[in-house]
Design a protein around this motif. Structure first.
Motif, PDB file in Angstrom:
ATOM      1  N   LYS A   5       0.806  -1.259  -0.079  1.00 53.87           N
ATOM      2  CA  LYS A   5       0.184   0.128  -0.038  1.00 53.87           C
ATOM      3  C   LYS A   5       0.815   1.263  -0.080  1.00 53.87           C
ATOM      4  O   LYS A   5       1.596   1.516   0.873  1.00 53.87           O
ATOM      5  CB  LYS A   5      -1.140  -0.094   1.328  1.00 53.87           C
ATOM      6  CG  LYS A   5      -1.904  -1.049   1.353  1.00 53.87           C
ATOM      7  CD  LYS A   5      -2.622  -1.267   2.503  1.00 53.87           C
ATOM      8  CE  LYS A   5      -3.503  -2.464   2.275  1.00 53.87           C
ATOM      9  NZ  LYS A   5      -4.342  -2.471   3.550  1.00 53.87           N
ATOM     10  N   ARG A   8      -0.032   5.617   2.455  1.00 53.42           N
ATOM     11  CA  ARG A   8       0.371   6.724   3.251  1.00 53.42           C
ATOM     12  C   ARG A   8       1.448   7.884   2.829  1.00 53.42           C
ATOM     13  O   ARG A   8       1.572   8.815   3.297  1.00 53.42           O
ATOM     14  CB  ARG A   8       1.351   5.881   4.269  1.00 53.42           C
ATOM     15  CG  ARG A   8       0.536   4.682   4.901  1.00 53.42           C
ATOM     16  CD  ARG A   8       1.520   4.045   5.985  1.00 53.42           C
ATOM     17  NE  ARG A   8       0.589   2.961   6.657  1.00 53.42           N
ATOM     18  CZ  ARG A   8       1.133   2.364   7.243  1.00 53.42           C
ATOM     19  NH1 ARG A   8       2.544   2.421   7.807  1.00 53.42           N
ATOM     20  NH2 ARG A   8       0.421   1.208   7.955  1.00 53.42           N
ATOM     21  N   HIS A 167       6.997   5.862   2.030  1.00 52.12           N
ATOM     22  CA  HIS A 167       6.297   4.875   2.574  1.00 52.12           C
ATOM     23  C   HIS A 167       6.629   4.125   3.532  1.00 52.12           C
ATOM     24  O   HIS A 167       6.248   3.800   4.798  1.00 52.12           O
ATOM     25  CB  HIS A 167       5.386   4.108   1.585  1.00 52.12           C
ATOM     26  CG  HIS A 167       4.728   3.113   2.111  1.00 52.12           C
ATOM     27  ND1 HIS A 167       3.361   2.873   2.676  1.00 52.12           N
ATOM     28  CD2 HIS A 167       5.051   1.754   2.187  1.00 52.12           C
ATOM     29  CE1 HIS A 167       3.020   1.784   2.986  1.00 52.12           C
ATOM     30  NE2 HIS A 167       4.067   1.090   2.756  1.00 52.12           N
ATOM     31  N   ASN A 168       7.866   3.547   3.469  1.00 53.72           N
ATOM     32  CA  ASN A 168       8.946   2.694   4.209  1.00 53.72           C
ATOM     33  C   ASN A 168       9.068   3.483   5.536  1.00 53.72           C
ATOM     34  O   ASN A 168       9.048   2.846   6.767  1.00 53.72           O
ATOM     35  CB  ASN A 168       9.902   2.116   3.557  1.00 53.72           C
ATOM     36  CG  ASN A 168       9.565   1.093   2.652  1.00 53.72           C
ATOM     37  OD1 ASN A 168       8.572   0.644   2.550  1.00 53.72           O
ATOM     38  ND2 ASN A 168      10.593   0.769   1.966  1.00 53.72           N
ATOM     39  N   VAL A 170       7.358   5.735   6.957  1.00 49.25           N
ATOM     40  CA  VAL A 170       6.067   5.968   7.823  1.00 49.25           C
ATOM     41  C   VAL A 170       5.753   4.435   8.402  1.00 49.25           C
ATOM     42  O   VAL A 170       5.704   4.417   9.484  1.00 49.25           O
ATOM     43  CB  VAL A 170       4.877   6.186   6.797  1.00 49.25           C
ATOM     44  CG1 VAL A 170       3.443   6.204   7.929  1.00 49.25           C
ATOM     45  CG2 VAL A 170       5.094   7.765   6.547  1.00 49.25           C
ATOM     46  N   LYS A 171       5.858   3.479   7.579  1.00 50.54           N
ATOM     47  CA  LYS A 171       5.700   1.943   8.039  1.00 50.54           C
ATOM     48  C   LYS A 171       6.649   1.636   9.083  1.00 50.54           C
ATOM     49  O   LYS A 171       6.103   1.100  10.327  1.00 50.54           O
ATOM     50  CB  LYS A 171       5.472   1.096   6.854  1.00 50.54           C
ATOM     51  CG  LYS A 171       5.080  -0.127   7.217  1.00 50.54           C
ATOM     52  CD  LYS A 171       5.326  -0.892   5.802  1.00 50.54           C
ATOM     53  CE  LYS A 171       6.839  -1.329   5.714  1.00 50.54           C
ATOM     54  NZ  LYS A 171       7.213  -2.231   4.667  1.00 50.54           N
ATOM     55  N   ASP A 172       7.791   1.982   8.950  1.00 47.59           N
ATOM     56  CA  ASP A 172       8.683   1.557   9.885  1.00 47.59           C
ATOM     57  C   ASP A 172       8.757   2.350  11.222  1.00 47.59           C
ATOM     58  O   ASP A 172       9.481   2.116  12.257  1.00 47.59           O
ATOM     59  CB  ASP A 172      10.250   1.570   9.393  1.00 47.59           C
ATOM     60  CG  ASP A 172      10.302   0.648   8.192  1.00 47.59           C
ATOM     61  OD1 ASP A 172       9.495  -0.512   8.091  1.00 47.59           O
ATOM     62  OD2 ASP A 172      11.390   0.698   7.446  1.00 47.59           O
TER      63      ASP A 172
END
Length: 175
Positions: A5, A8, A167-168, A170-172
């Protein structure tokens, strides 16, 4: 794309009357992406480091390939971003700091701007903190036909890589 996804990260209107807008020279490319920030204490310089010091291996491989190909055409091929998850919070950036293949030319409480130039183009990266989000804006002033051809060729890669890397972060939970 259910497992992967990019929601984000969203494209936002290109800022006007900002540091980059004042340096735009036609022809140029510019985009702006926004993502949520959960760690509100990070400065724009820390946000830039938190986002761009961790690169997926496939991005590092593409950058190494890019450097081998375009180096013979006179493009700048200095240090690239790496994958450094060891430093948190990330260091802040100040004017004249080296950041991968760029150097910081502007830093204040709301924005940090990094820059590099070669005979074909000028490349700017702006990272600004706006309330609960970070806005990452790229601007490339294209100086030669070779620069314009290069930009046309890499635009799809830029579109994907920029979104994945932000995105990574945010995700991490890095930003």
């Amino acid at each position: 794309m259910s497992g992967f996804k990019l929601f984000r990260v969203s494209a936002v209107p290109i800022p006007t009357d900002d540091y980059l807008d004042q340096r735009a020279a036609r022809p140029y490319f510019r985009d702006a992406l926004a993502a949520p920030v959960s760690n509100k204490s990070l400065t724009p310089g820390q946000l830039q480091n938190a986002i761009f010091t961790v690169m997926p291996l496939w991005v590092q491989a593409l950058m190494a390939l890019r450097n081998r190909i375009v180096g013979v055409l006179g493009f700048e091929v200095g240090r690239t971003f790496t994958d450094d998850r060891s430093v948190f919070p990330p260091r802040d950036l100040q004017v004249d700091d080296a950041v991968a293949f760029m150097h910081v030319i502007h830093a204040d409480a709301s924005e940090v701007v990094s820059f590099t130039e070669d005979k074909h183009m000028q490349f700017y990266l702006s990272v600004s903190k706006q309330a609960d989000q970070v806005v990452v804006s790229t601007m490339v002033n294209l100086k030669t036909l070779t620069g314009r051809l290069y930009m046309a060729a890499i635009k799809p890669f830029h579109w994907l890589i920029a979104r994945v890397v932000i995105h990574n972060a945010v995700k991490d939970g890095r930003i």
